[in-house]
Design a protein around this motif. Structure first.
Motif, PDB file in Angstrom:
ATOM      1  N   TRP A 328       0.785  -1.343   0.054  1.00  0.00           N
ATOM      2  CA  TRP A 328       0.012  -0.034  -0.107  1.00  0.00           C
ATOM      3  C   TRP A 328       0.857   1.236  -0.170  1.00  0.00           C
ATOM      4  O   TRP A 328       0.517   2.216  -0.498  1.00  0.00           O
ATOM      5  CB  TRP A 328      -0.871   0.050   1.350  1.00  0.00           C
ATOM      6  N   THR A 329       1.985   1.239   0.407  1.00  0.00           N
ATOM      7  CA  THR A 329       2.819   2.458   0.612  1.00  0.00           C
ATOM      8  C   THR A 329       3.559   2.653  -0.557  1.00  0.00           C
ATOM      9  O   THR A 329       4.138   3.551  -0.889  1.00  0.00           O
ATOM     10  CB  THR A 329       4.255   2.035   1.509  1.00  0.00           C
ATOM     11  N   LEU A 333      -2.454  -2.622  -3.246  1.00  0.00           N
ATOM     12  CA  LEU A 333      -3.099  -3.163  -2.257  1.00  0.00           C
ATOM     13  C   LEU A 333      -2.934  -3.801  -0.971  1.00  0.00           C
ATOM     14  O   LEU A 333      -3.616  -4.018  -0.011  1.00  0.00           O
ATOM     15  CB  LEU A 333      -4.498  -3.738  -3.078  1.00  0.00           C
ATOM     16  N   HIS A 334      -1.653  -4.418  -0.783  1.00  0.00           N
ATOM     17  CA  HIS A 334      -1.302  -5.226   0.368  1.00  0.00           C
ATOM     18  C   HIS A 334      -0.979  -4.268   1.656  1.00  0.00           C
ATOM     19  O   HIS A 334      -0.165  -3.553   1.364  1.00  0.00           O
ATOM     20  CB  HIS A 334      -0.164  -5.923  -0.321  1.00  0.00           C
ATOM     21  N   TYR A 335      -1.913  -4.771   2.291  1.00  0.00           N
ATOM     22  CA  TYR A 335      -1.983  -3.720   3.646  1.00  0.00           C
ATOM     23  C   TYR A 335      -1.794  -4.833   5.037  1.00  0.00           C
ATOM     24  O   TYR A 335      -2.793  -5.466   5.109  1.00  0.00           O
ATOM     25  CB  TYR A 335      -2.884  -3.246   3.765  1.00  0.00           C
TER      26      TYR A 335
END
Length: 340
Positions: A328-329, A333-335
């Motif tokens: 996400w950074t 979309l992976h958070y």
């Protein structure tokens, strides 16, 4: 009367409690067995397949190895069960596998009516079309009247029907096939004009064609396909363990913890790193594992980014850019949920 009713309810609760407590958890069963039973595909390069050495490899395989490393400190303590799309849910429901890590789309019906829990989205995908370059198709809008191959037992059939219906187009569905190999063989031998599946699958299956360069993925993405591991309803601790395996791998990447530096990171004074690696708090113990469960996983398979790059990323035969599968950074979309 009210006092009698409360007493009766309390008696029922106490009577039920021992039976519930006596039921062995999935984690207990896995530990007693000495290995994790993991359901995977029958062969999808980059995700779960047997390589040239006869070893299981791929992103979905590495996820199960991460769980095994967290439990046993040994990523090899996994038994892989290749399952067709048609048989995968039956195997999980029957207890033949402890976790299904097999390019399975998270949908409402699967999450609510089949008795399963999705532990997260390990790969964000979307369905597309593979076509011969010789057809000179510019995109999916050129598929009016085309014959299409799909695999049976998947959401691909419904997605194709939805797309053509929404676009007011007609198509001919060639008989659904039980395996990827059967479907791709039918496509290559000319039984259909295009093959439709998740784009990651198309990239993998394209490699199996006699001349991959003669085939191209059309630009359209016709559906959302959030793929992830799933477990049976009824064992929240096991659900937590599998879910937090995914979160831990993502958090490790975000915090810069890799297979190469994880031991050095144990000396970190960053409280986020300390909690994740178990030098502070008892987060591993809360899910039935040791304090250093994440250290075990990252040593064995790396963080999420390492798993991605090794199996499907740029430089691999699939050569898939991170895109929405980035952190996400970094616009993806992976958070990972926070460990605290």
């Amino acid at each position: 009367m009210k006092r009698l009713l409360l007493a009766a309810v309390g008696s029922l609760f106490l009577a039920a409690a021992p039976a519930s407590a006596a039921q062995a958890s999935t984690l207990d069963e896995v530990k007693a067995r000495g290995a994790l039973n993991c359901g995977v595909t029958q062969g999808l390069p980059g995700f779960s397949y047997t390589n040239d050495k006869g070893e299981w490899a791929g992103m979905d395989v590495d996820f199960c190895r991460a769980i095994a490393a967290a439990i046993f400190d040994d990523p090899a303590k996994v038994k892989f069960s290749p399952l067709s799309a048609k048989d995968r849910f039956t195997a999980l429901a029957a207890g033949a596998v402890d976790v299904l890590s097999r390019n399975t789309t998270w949908t409402m019906s699967r999450d609510t009516t089949l008795g399963f829990n999705f532990a997260g989205v390990s790969y964000y995908d979307g369905q597309g079309f593979l076509a011969r370059k010789s057809l000179e198709l510019k995109g999916a809008k050129d598929l009016e009247g085309a014959s299409i191959c799909v695999q049976s037992g998947t959401s691909n059939e419904v997605n194709v029907a939805d797309y053509f219906r929404a676009e007011g187009m007609s198509y001919k569905e060639v008989r659904p096939f039980d395996t990827f190999d059967a479907a791709i063989t039918a496509y290559e031998t000319g039984r259909c004009d295009v093959f439709s599946a998740d784009k990651s699958q198309l990239a993998a299956l394209r490699l199996k064609l006699t001349n991959p360069a003669q085939h191209v993925l059309l630009p359209e993405t016709i559906s959302k396909e959030p793929l992830g591991p799933l477990v049976r309803h009824g064992d929240d601790r096991w659900f937590d363990l599998v879910k937090w395996t995914y979160f831990a791998l993502v958090n490790a990447e975000e915090l810069g913890i890799t297979a190469q530096n994880v031991d050095e990171k144990l000396k970190s004074s960053d409280p986020r790193v300390k909690r994740l690696l178990g030098t502070e708090g008892k987060y591993g113990e809360d899910i039935g594992l040791t304090a250093n469960w994440v250290v075990r996983m990252v040593r064995a398979v790396g963080n999420y980014g390492e798993i991605y790059d090794r199996n499907v990323g740029p430089g691999t035969p699939l050569d898939i850019e991170r895109g929405i599968n980035n952190l996400w950074t970094k616009g993806g979309l992976h958070y990972g949920m926070p460990v605290r």
